[in-house]
Design a protein around this motif. Structure first.
Motif, short mmCIF file in Angstrom:
data_model
loop_
_atom_site.label_atom_id
_atom_site.label_comp_id
_atom_site.label_asym_id
_atom_site.label_seq_id
_atom_site.Cartn_x
_atom_site.Cartn_y
_atom_site.Cartn_z
N THR A 252 20.24 15.90 -4.18
CA THR A 252 21.46 16.69 -3.48
C THR A 252 22.21 15.51 -2.79
OG1 THR A 252 19.87 17.23 -1.63
CG2 THR A 252 20.51 19.25 -3.18
N ILE A 253 23.29 15.86 -2.42
CA ILE A 253 24.09 14.64 -1.66
C ILE A 253 23.51 14.56 -0.25
CG2 ILE A 253 26.26 14.37 -0.66
CD1 ILE A 253 27.42 16.08 -2.70
N GLU A 254 23.18 15.68 0.51
CA GLU A 254 22.41 15.42 1.70
C GLU A 254 21.11 15.35 1.43
OE1 GLU A 254 24.29 15.20 4.56
OE2 GLU A 254 26.13 16.05 3.66
N PRO B 54 34.27 15.24 3.38
CA PRO B 54 33.40 16.54 3.74
C PRO B 54 32.14 16.14 4.75
CG PRO B 54 33.53 16.34 1.57
CD PRO B 54 34.02 14.90 1.98
N PHE B 55 31.85 16.90 5.49
CA PHE B 55 30.81 16.52 6.67
C PHE B 55 30.18 18.02 6.93
CE2 PHE B 55 29.15 16.04 11.20
CZ PHE B 55 28.54 14.88 10.68
N PRO B 56 28.82 17.79 6.55
CA PRO B 56 28.18 19.24 6.66
C PRO B 56 28.24 20.09 8.02
CG PRO B 56 26.59 17.34 6.55
CD PRO B 56 27.83 17.02 6.51
N GLY B 57 28.38 21.24 8.31
CA GLY B 57 28.27 21.95 9.34
C GLY B 57 27.26 21.53 10.28
N PRO B 58 25.89 21.42 9.90
CA PRO B 58 24.85 21.14 10.62
C PRO B 58 24.85 19.65 10.96
CG PRO B 58 23.99 22.33 8.85
CD PRO B 58 25.47 22.03 8.38
N ARG C 64 18.11 23.79 10.12
CA ARG C 64 19.55 24.53 9.81
C ARG C 64 19.63 25.84 10.54
NH1 ARG C 64 22.60 23.03 5.52
NH2 ARG C 64 21.55 21.35 4.25
N TRP D 87 34.01 10.01 -2.42
CA TRP D 87 34.14 11.26 -1.90
C TRP D 87 33.40 11.84 -0.75
CZ3 TRP D 87 31.61 16.05 -1.84
CH2 TRP D 87 32.40 17.14 -1.80
N GLN D 88 32.30 11.13 -0.47
CA GLN D 88 31.57 11.37 0.57
C GLN D 88 30.80 10.41 1.10
OE1 GLN D 88 29.60 15.29 0.62
NE2 GLN D 88 29.35 14.99 2.86
N ASN E 171 28.95 27.79 7.21
CA ASN E 171 28.78 27.39 8.53
C ASN E 171 28.75 28.45 9.56
OD1 ASN E 171 28.55 24.82 7.62
ND2 ASN E 171 30.59 24.55 7.76
N GLY F 132 31.26 18.58 -4.90
CA GLY F 132 30.35 18.66 -4.17
C GLY F 132 29.22 19.17 -5.17
N LYS G 246 26.70 28.46 -1.39
CA LYS G 246 26.14 27.80 -0.42
C LYS G 246 25.53 28.87 0.48
CE LYS G 246 28.25 23.42 -1.28
NZ LYS G 246 29.62 23.48 -1.07
N LYS H 197 23.54 13.79 -8.05
CA LYS H 197 23.04 15.24 -8.05
C LYS H 197 23.70 15.94 -9.28
CE LYS H 197 24.75 19.38 -5.75
NZ LYS H 197 25.16 19.98 -4.34
N HIS I 273 24.38 27.82 3.26
CA HIS I 273 24.49 27.14 4.40
C HIS I 273 26.23 27.44 4.96
CE1 HIS I 273 24.56 23.76 1.42
NE2 HIS I 273 25.94 24.01 1.57
P1 XMP Z 1 24.48 19.23 -1.01
O1 XMP Z 1 23.45 18.44 -0.27
O2 XMP Z 1 23.95 20.50 -1.32
O3 XMP Z 1 25.62 19.05 -0.37
O4 XMP Z 1 24.45 18.60 -2.55
C1 XMP Z 1 26.83 19.51 -1.20
C2 XMP Z 1 28.06 19.61 -0.14
O5 XMP Z 1 27.80 20.44 0.74
C3 XMP Z 1 27.70 19.70 2.22
N1 XMP Z 1 26.74 20.56 3.09
C4 XMP Z 1 27.07 21.44 3.78
N2 XMP Z 1 28.14 21.82 4.31
N3 XMP Z 1 27.05 22.90 6.00
C5 XMP Z 1 28.38 22.64 5.32
O6 XMP Z 1 29.28 22.92 5.70
C6 XMP Z 1 25.82 22.97 5.38
O7 XMP Z 1 25.07 23.38 5.81
C7 XMP Z 1 25.81 21.97 4.29
N4 XMP Z 1 24.92 21.32 3.50
C8 XMP Z 1 25.35 20.42 2.86
C9 XMP Z 1 27.30 18.32 1.84
O8 XMP Z 1 27.85 17.49 2.86
C10 XMP Z 1 28.16 18.11 0.44
O9 XMP Z 1 29.49 17.96 0.68
#
Ligand code: XMP
Length: 513
Positions: free
Chosen positions: A509-511, A390-394, A297, A433-434, A348, A468, A344, A505, A346
């Protein structure tokens, strides 16, 4: 100037919900910490005091000098807010160690009062309180009770203050309070005199005008992610300042299959001045051999800032950095409890503002996620962007467990593409949702034709959620899962096993990383 309702937040978990309900009445509403009351100008039509996890009977309860507020604007105290009013003016609030939690029914409703117009006797309300109001101060009168508490609704006597004051013990903002919406509507429209002018169209018009004034002839740079927030923010800026807005869309080598090309095309079709930056190799090189989720990350975040900075330096005369920050992030960072642990780590674009030394412009700072979508619709942004998961930044970087190689990225892209395409084909995409696929760093034995295989495993992850913060795994039909599984195993060479993640979750976690 837009008229608004101000909410003073005493830390209740429901405060954001009150704001959303007021906004659903097409009335702009802002939350501020209870001890940061702004100047009460003409745009503020009414004030709501929120609930709180505290008791007014505790010595260190959150207090404020109500003389500064009462009478100046119409006022509504909800739960703790109502108890605070009672306590402040000398009524009796009884301390209790027990919470009354759940449904109750109003009795002796004084429905002649405009606040309770349309609310019948027996109306179901939702309670969540410890302390109860037992006696009202002399300036107030009773409007309703319930079977278990004497004071459920009250108001100031006519003429006691220059503007009316109301108090309710229950929570009108939750849907279990059947007439809650009604009551809030009465307060916002009839008591505060709001006109319900705040619509997406109004927001767009006002924001575009404001951005124009703020930015003038200067230039704004903004990074796009392909997601809803950054796209809507960019479109608002674009409407305001046209080609003075320059956007970057960086391919970090961790996007979904064809995503870079498709999203870039959508942006171009929207008329955005967007520069696509192919930085795939650079990210892959920086990530080579790294397996630790946190380090991956960090590397991705660092490279993002470097690429952005390098590209930004090629441009002349940029003064502003545009960001897609939305209201929940803003509230979190000014909340009564201080920045909460739920922020968070994280985020971005964290770090960019410091590095680039630009002024920040955040057109969506005051909107909730669903409002961002409404504004997006108003702006005519294509549904393939507004309706995206939603899609995570990484990106796939946190969905490839262990170290990342271009080959693994390609493998996961294929599996993910099959999963997402089938969700769309079966009409399930908008119901979850995702969703996405994950590549595990383990190999297992399989058999294909006469051959023994020793290949990787793909995980299918699909969740239902609101924001989320919590999530439940989606109950996807077995026939659908069977179809996805055989399509992946038959077509993606390198994957011989598909599993479905059935974890919620919390605690998962989701990811996966
Ligand atoms: P987790 O894994 O924490 O994810 O349950 C919750 C939501 O956050 C998104 N996610 C991120 N979004 N940068 C982002 O912009 C990140 O590093 C990141 N990590 C998790 C995840 O896809 C879910 O929607």
């Amino acid at each position: 100037m837009t008229e608004k309702i101000l909410i003073l937040d005493f830390g209740s978990q429901y405060t954001q919900l009150i704001a959303r309900r007021v906004r659903e009445l097409h009335t702009y509403c802002e939350i501020v910490p209870y001890n940061k009351v702004p100047a009460l100008d003409d745009t503020i039509k009414g004030i709501i005091l929120s609930g709180s996890p505290f008791s007014v009977k505790e010595p260190d309860a959150l207090r404020l000098d109500l003389n500064e507020l009462v009478g100046k604007k119409p006022l509504l105290g909800i739960c703790y807010g109502a108890q605070l009013l009672t306590d402040f003016y000398g009524g009796v609030v009884q301390r209790s160690d027990k919470r009354e939690y759940g449904k109750a029914h109003l009795s002796n409703v004084r429905y002649q009062d405009p606040f309770l117009h349309g609310v019948p006797d027996g109306s179901q309300v939702w309670m969540s309180h410890g302390d109860s109001i037992m006696e009202l101060p002399p300036q107030f009168e009773l409007l309703a009770s319930t079977e278990s508490i004497p004071v459920a609704v009250f108001r100031s006597k006519k003429g006691a203050f220059a503007n009316p004051v109301y108090g309710i013990q229950f929570h009108p903002e939750v849907t279990h309070s059947v007439d809650g919406r009604n009551i809030l509507r009465n307060f916002v429209y009839d008591i505060c005199g709001c006109s319900g002018e705040w619509t997406p169209a109004h927001f767009v018009e006002e924001t575009v005008e404001g951005l124009r004034r703020k930015i003038g002839r200067e230039r704004v740079l903004m990074g796009l992610s392909g997601g809803v927030d950054s796209t809507v923010a960019a479109e608002l800026l674009h409407k305001a300042i046209g080609d003075q807005l320059i956007c970057f869309f960086i391919d970090n080598g961790l996007l979904r299959k064809n995503e870079f090309e498709e999203v870039l095309k959508s942006y171009e079709s929207m008329g955005l001045n967007v520069v696509g930056i192919d930085a795939k190799q650079r990210f892959w090189d920086a990530l080579a051999g790294e397996s630790s989720p946190e380090k991956k990350r960090k590397i991705i975040g660092r490279e993002f800032i470097h690429v952005f900075e390098e590209e930004a330096q090629k441009l002349e005369g940029i003064e502003w950095l545009g960001q897609g920050t939305i209201y929940p992030d803003v509230i979190e960072s000014v909340s009564v409890h201080g920045p909460s642990v739920t922020i968070k780590s994280h985020h971005n674009v964290g770090g960019l503002p410091d590095v680039l030394k630009l002024k920040i412009v955040e057109p969506l700072r005051m909107l909730f996620k669903d409002e961002v979508r409404e504004v997006g619709k108003e702006l005519g942004i294509p549904m393939e962007i507004l309706g995206r998961h939603p899609f995570p930044g990484p990106g796939l970087g946190v969905r490839i467990l262990g170290d990342i190689t271009p080959e693994k990225v390609a493998l996961l892209q294929e599996a993910d593409h099959i999963f997402i395409s089938k969700l769309k084909k079966y009409g399930l995409y908008d119901k979850v949702w995702q969703a996405g696929a994950i590549l595990l760093p383990v190999q297992s034995v399989g058999v294909m034709g006469d051959e023994r295989t020793y290949e990787r495993t793909a995980v299918l992850r699909a969740v239902n959620s609101v924001d989320g913060m919590t999530a439940e795994w989606s109950r996807l039909p077995h026939d659908f899962l069977a179809d996805v599984s055989s399509e992946i195993v038959n077509n993606v060479k390198g994957i011989n096993r598909v599993v479905f993640d059935i974890s919620n979750k919390p605690p998962s976690t989701i990811e996966w990383e």
